[in-house]
Each structure stands twice: as C-alpha cells, then as structure tokens.
Design a protein around this motif. Structure first.
Motif, PDB file in Angstrom:
ATOM      1  N   ALA A  75      43.645  36.951  35.510  1.00  0.00           N
ATOM      2  CA  ALA A  75      43.915  36.311  36.798  1.00  0.00           C
ATOM      3  C   ALA A  75      43.243  34.944  36.887  1.00  0.00           C
ATOM      4  O   ALA A  75      43.837  33.973  37.364  1.00  0.00           O
ATOM      5  CB  ALA A  75      43.432  37.215  37.939  1.00  0.00           C
ATOM      6  N   ALA A  76      41.995  34.861  36.414  1.00  0.00           N
ATOM      7  CA  ALA A  76      41.265  33.593  36.459  1.00  0.00           C
ATOM      8  C   ALA A  76      41.926  32.547  35.570  1.00  0.00           C
ATOM      9  O   ALA A  76      42.038  31.368  35.937  1.00  0.00           O
ATOM     10  CB  ALA A  76      39.811  33.802  36.046  1.00  0.00           C
ATOM     11  N   ALA A  77      42.367  32.950  34.374  1.00  0.00           N
ATOM     12  CA  ALA A  77      43.000  32.000  33.454  1.00  0.00           C
ATOM     13  C   ALA A  77      44.322  31.488  34.020  1.00  0.00           C
ATOM     14  O   ALA A  77      44.659  30.307  33.853  1.00  0.00           O
ATOM     15  CB  ALA A  77      43.206  32.650  32.090  1.00  0.00           C
ATOM     16  N   ARG A  78      45.071  32.341  34.674  1.00  0.00           N
ATOM     17  CA  ARG A  78      46.316  31.885  35.298  1.00  0.00           C
ATOM     18  C   ARG A  78      46.036  30.882  36.404  1.00  0.00           C
ATOM     19  O   ARG A  78      46.760  29.886  36.552  1.00  0.00           O
ATOM     20  CB  ARG A  78      47.093  33.096  35.824  1.00  0.00           C
ATOM     21  CG  ARG A  78      47.718  33.938  34.717  1.00  0.00           C
ATOM     22  CD  ARG A  78      48.377  35.186  35.251  1.00  0.00           C
ATOM     23  NE  ARG A  78      49.030  35.923  34.168  1.00  0.00           N
ATOM     24  CZ  ARG A  78      49.301  37.221  34.193  1.00  0.00           C
ATOM     25  NH1 ARG A  78      48.970  37.946  35.255  1.00  0.00           N
ATOM     26  NH2 ARG A  78      49.897  37.796  33.170  1.00  0.00           N
ATOM     27  N   GLU A 123      28.178  42.856  40.782  1.00  0.00           N
ATOM     28  CA  GLU A 123      28.155  43.981  41.717  1.00  0.00           C
ATOM     29  C   GLU A 123      29.499  44.138  42.418  1.00  0.00           C
ATOM     30  O   GLU A 123      29.998  45.254  42.607  1.00  0.00           O
ATOM     31  CB  GLU A 123      27.043  43.775  42.750  1.00  0.00           C
ATOM     32  CG  GLU A 123      25.639  43.889  42.177  1.00  0.00           C
ATOM     33  CD  GLU A 123      24.577  43.493  43.178  1.00  0.00           C
ATOM     34  OE1 GLU A 123      24.950  43.101  44.310  1.00  0.00           O
ATOM     35  OE2 GLU A 123      23.379  43.571  42.840  1.00  0.00           O
ATOM     36  N   GLU A 124      30.095  43.033  42.787  1.00  0.00           N
ATOM     37  CA  GLU A 124      31.380  43.072  43.479  1.00  0.00           C
ATOM     38  C   GLU A 124      32.475  43.659  42.598  1.00  0.00           C
ATOM     39  O   GLU A 124      33.291  44.468  43.048  1.00  0.00           O
ATOM     40  CB  GLU A 124      31.765  41.658  43.917  1.00  0.00           C
ATOM     41  CG  GLU A 124      33.134  41.542  44.569  1.00  0.00           C
ATOM     42  CD  GLU A 124      33.193  42.181  45.944  1.00  0.00           C
ATOM     43  OE1 GLU A 124      34.316  42.445  46.418  1.00  0.00           O
ATOM     44  OE2 GLU A 124      32.133  42.422  46.543  1.00  0.00           O
ATOM     45  N   THR A 125      32.505  43.272  41.327  1.00  0.00           N
ATOM     46  CA  THR A 125      33.567  43.760  40.448  1.00  0.00           C
ATOM     47  C   THR A 125      33.371  45.228  40.079  1.00  0.00           C
ATOM     48  O   THR A 125      34.342  45.928  39.770  1.00  0.00           O
ATOM     49  CB  THR A 125      33.653  42.912  39.166  1.00  0.00           C
ATOM     50  OG1 THR A 125      32.372  42.886  38.527  1.00  0.00           O
ATOM     51  CG2 THR A 125      34.086  41.491  39.480  1.00  0.00           C
ATOM     52  N   ARG A 143      43.437  38.462  43.943  1.00  0.00           N
ATOM     53  CA  ARG A 143      42.752  38.310  45.236  1.00  0.00           C
ATOM     54  C   ARG A 143      41.241  38.258  45.052  1.00  0.00           C
ATOM     55  O   ARG A 143      40.558  37.412  45.651  1.00  0.00           O
ATOM     56  CB  ARG A 143      43.148  39.472  46.156  1.00  0.00           C
ATOM     57  CG  ARG A 143      42.546  39.378  47.561  1.00  0.00           C
ATOM     58  CD  ARG A 143      43.162  40.406  48.493  1.00  0.00           C
ATOM     59  NE  ARG A 143      42.964  41.768  48.006  1.00  0.00           N
ATOM     60  CZ  ARG A 143      43.927  42.531  47.513  1.00  0.00           C
ATOM     61  NH1 ARG A 143      45.178  42.072  47.438  1.00  0.00           N
ATOM     62  NH2 ARG A 143      43.674  43.756  47.091  1.00  0.00           N
ATOM     63  N   LEU A 144      40.690  39.149  44.203  1.00  0.00           N
ATOM     64  CA  LEU A 144      39.242  39.164  44.006  1.00  0.00           C
ATOM     65  C   LEU A 144      38.764  37.858  43.383  1.00  0.00           C
ATOM     66  O   LEU A 144      37.758  37.283  43.826  1.00  0.00           O
ATOM     67  CB  LEU A 144      38.848  40.347  43.127  1.00  0.00           C
ATOM     68  CG  LEU A 144      37.340  40.599  42.998  1.00  0.00           C
ATOM     69  CD1 LEU A 144      37.054  42.094  42.828  1.00  0.00           C
ATOM     70  CD2 LEU A 144      36.717  39.849  41.828  1.00  0.00           C
TER      71      LEU A 144
END
Length: 226
Positions: free
Chosen positions: A117-120, A43-45, A13-14
């Motif tokens: 998650a990004a790689a998927r 900052e968000e992570t 989701r992020l």
C-alpha cells in the motif's frame, strides 16, 4: 475476492492515517509516506492482528535504501531503459528512484501488504508508474518463468541483510540473478549479516531518519553482487 479487496482497503487506510508525505533526506527528489514515530506505528500495526507482526519497515526510509536510491539517481545509465526489480521494496524508495532515472519498467516487490500500500502511494506521490507486487522472493523460484525476478535486467536490494536466515537464503538467489546477466546492486551500512565477497562501487554518508540507527549519519555502501 471481497475479503482481499477489504484487506487492500484496510492496508491503504492505515498507511495514509499513520504516515505523511515527506522528502527523503539525502534523496530530496523522492517523497515517501513517512511515520512520525516507529514504536507507535509498530504498536498500531500489531493491534487487531492475529499475532506479532514484523517491524513496519515501510514506514521509514532506511539507510541502505537511501544510499542505493541516491546512487541510481546519480548514475541513471545503470537503469535507463531496463527492466528493474526492487526486492523487499518497503515504501518503494529505490523503485521510485529507478523509475525517475528512466527505467523501462519497475517492479516493486514486498511480502507485507502495508508495504504494498505504501509503495503504491509513493508511486502516486512521485508521478511514476510502478508494478507493485505482494510476493515473497524467497518462496519458490523467483527466477523461473513467471517469477518476480525472471526478466529483470537490474535487481536492487536496499538494507536486507539484518537477519541471518534471510541473508543465507537471499544471497544464492542474488548470485544466480547476477550469473544470469542481471546487474545486482545492494545498499547496506554494514549490517551483521552482510556477505563478504561483494564489490563496493560507491559509498554515501546517509542522514538517518527518526533515530533508527545508533548515529545521525551512517556511512553506507553500494555493492555489486558478483
């Protein structure tokens, strides 16, 4: 198991909230989740985490990975039909390039759940099959039976020599992989801890994303570990 599933959903989701699909400069065949602002993303992570988090390397294509991906796509015979591992894959740029170039199987490995998650997502965006694994290649023996590098015929490393401790631990592993018969290629623009003794096989002028470097274009080498 339920907590793990929740963590996976939260990471997914992020990533999808903070990044958007963008063609990679210099590698337009590949579309990657890319954030608009590196400091805002960092900052968000960190918000809500138990402590400081590493920079969000998954949020942008870095120049070492861009050069290596370009090289693989320009020379598909390097990976065609091979078992390939992309070490510290970030958002999967190099892994996607290897899959597009005809690799038989591509494993994308990263320790960061957000990178996984990004790689998927990158695999879906580019219509390729990747085996995306959350693992630390420096923990245990990655070349032993069942390790993430155990059956790799090609090992690809984009932009990972920015930190002394990582470089000192990574190089012996890569040299062992090369000694076992794997083709080991590194993309690097001359980071502070890039080892000596690597064989330069190509050089690319890479457009920089999101002002991550000290220039708009970085001359970036593709090197072979011997």
């Amino acid at each position: 198991m339920e907590r793990e599933a929740d963590d996976v959903r939260a990471a997914d989701r992020l990533v999808r909230e903070r990044a958007a699909p963008v063609p990679v400069p210099g590698v337009p065949e590949v579309v990657l989740p890319t954030a608009a602002d590196v400091l805002e993303l960092w900052e968000e992570t960190e918000r809500g985490s138990d402590g400081p988090r590493p920079p969000p390397f998954w949020g942008f294509p870095w120049v070492g990975g861009q050069a290596l991906a370009r090289h693989v796509l320009d020379h598909p015979a390097l990976v065609a039909g091979a078992r390939v591992v992309d070490v510290a894959c970030g958002s999967g740029l190099v892994a996607v390039a290897a899959a597009l170039a005809g690799a038989a199987r591509v494993r994308a490995v990263d320790v960061d759940p957000l990178a996984v998650a990004a790689a998927r997502w990158s695999a879906d965006l580019n219509g390729v099959g990747l085996e995306v694994v959350r693992a630390d290649v420096l923990a245990g023996d990655a070349l032993s039976r069942g390790g993430v590098l155990a059956d790799a015929r090609v090992v690809l490393v984009g932009d990972l020599f920015y930190e002394r401790a990582t470089a000192q631990r990574l190089l012996p592993l890569l040299r062992r992989a090369a000694g076992a018969g794997a083709l080991v290629l590194v993309g690097d623009p001359g980071r502070a801890y890039l080892p000596t003794g690597l064989e330069e096989v190509a050089r690319h002028e890479v457009p920089v994303v999101a002002h991550l470097e000290d220039a708009d274009v970085r001359s970036t080498a593709v090197l072979r570990v011997v």
